[in-house]
Design an enzyme around this catalytic site. Structure first.
Site: not given
Length: 350
Positions: A81, A183-185, A187-188
């Site tokens: 990472k 979280g609604v970026g 992915v969400g």
């Protein structure tokens, strides 16, 4: 004898590299957990931690998670990472910092392969790729593996949420199933759109309240303040923001008995494995359910298939979750602990 070097999340990592570039202001960390299965692959994130210690800890935890994720996904990749430290909240990474990070990755000679994560984009990965060969997640032709990993992660999470509903609620039909999404970026938000098509009843929250409200309007869902979503009454809680949200304090407040979402490192400590299990919560281990993105960029880098192969591999996520849940039921051990044990065996550390 293993030392933790003052960082409890150090897990016999093969290397932890600290990079600075005074000309651009770059401060970056690359943690390589394991190369047992192949080069250490994992995205790079740009984030403000308030200090280098927080960035190192995040890199250590995320790189270990990538080792486990790549192993469980059957990829010939290890775990690594990258973290680039933002000096202040809201900072935007510069092209010069991106180039400096690319040179840092190149200096590792292929032991670490970088890709897009929080605070990055396809365009920014292209800048990094101008300085290193060891990068994936670049724009690709239609039908090819690669590109933005977010939609592929979302598709895997969606399949994992459906698998959790089948396991925990006994239903193949998401119509009327209440899902609280944190979280609604990329992915969400992607997961929410897929679930909305199935008729799920959605409650959404995001640190950007306007983004949650806009998506709720689009999908006929309900938006609540970010601080309320974890305790919102629901059948399934789907965390898709940052990690360490399931803690000694928050687990008793959960409004759902199923947790299935794409955020990395959802459990704050190993002690929380047992806490969640003892609370009777069905848990979809994060690095199993959220593997769609790395499957996409991993196959791109390895040259092992097209988009159809990516989707076929993502479709196996539910069966891997079932393997974990079956072993958890048979052994009485928390699902998170079982998943770790399986992954450790796969990378030769079991």
């Amino acid at each position: 004898m293993s030392a933790d070097w003052g960082f409890p999340d150090f897990d016999d990592h093969e290397g932890v590299h600290l990079f600075t570039d005074p000309a651009s202001g770059l401060q970056a960390i690359v943690a390589i957990h394991s190369t047992a299965l192949g080069p250490a692959a994992g995205g790079v994130r740009f984030w403000h931690y308030g200090g280098t210690g927080g960035g190192i800890t995040d890199a250590l935890r995320l790189s270990r998670g990538m080792s486990y994720k790549n192993a469980m996904a059957g990829l010939e990749l290890g775990g690594g990472k990258g973290v680039v430290l933002a000096a202040l909240p809201g900072d935007v990474i510069t092209d010069e910092q991106l180039k400096a990070f690319g040179r840092a990755v190149e200096s590792l000679g292929g032991r670490y392969v970088t890709a897009e994560d929080v605070g990055m984009s396809e365009a920014r990965m292209k800048v990094i790729a101008g300085e290193t060969r060891y990068v994936s997640g670049l724009p690709v032709a239609s039908g090819a593996a690669g590109g933005d990993p977010g939609p592929y992660t979302a598709h895997g999470v969606y399949l994992g949420v459906k698998a959790a509903a089948k396991r925990g609620l006994g239903t193949d039909d998401m119509a009327g199933v209440r899902v609280a999404i944190q979280g609604v970026g990329s992915v969400g938000g992607g997961t929410a759109r897929l679930l909305a098509k199935d008729g799920a009843v959605l409650t959404l929250a995001d640190v950007d309240a306007g983004r949650a409200e806009a998506l709720a309007t689009e999908l006929g869902a309900t938006a609540v303040p970010a601080g309320e979503i974890l305790s919102t009454p629901a059948d399934i809680f789907s965390p898709n923001a940052l990690g360490a949200i399931l803690t000694e304090q928050s687990i008793p407040a959960l409004g759902a008995k199923i947790v299935a979402g794409g955020a990395n490192n959802q459990l704050a400590t190993r002690a929380d494995y047992a806490r969640l299990h003892e609370a009777g919560v069905l848990y979809a281990p994060d690095y199993v359910i959220n593997a769609g993105g790395i499957i996409n960029v991993g196959l791109e880098y390895l040259g092992q298939g097209d988009e159809a192969e990516v989707m076929a591999r993502i479709a196996r996520i539910p069966s891997r979750l079932d393997q974990v849940w079956d072993e958890s039921e048979a052994s009485g051990k928390p699902a998170a602990e079982v998943a770790d044990s399986i992954a450790q065996r796969l990378i030769g550390r079991g």
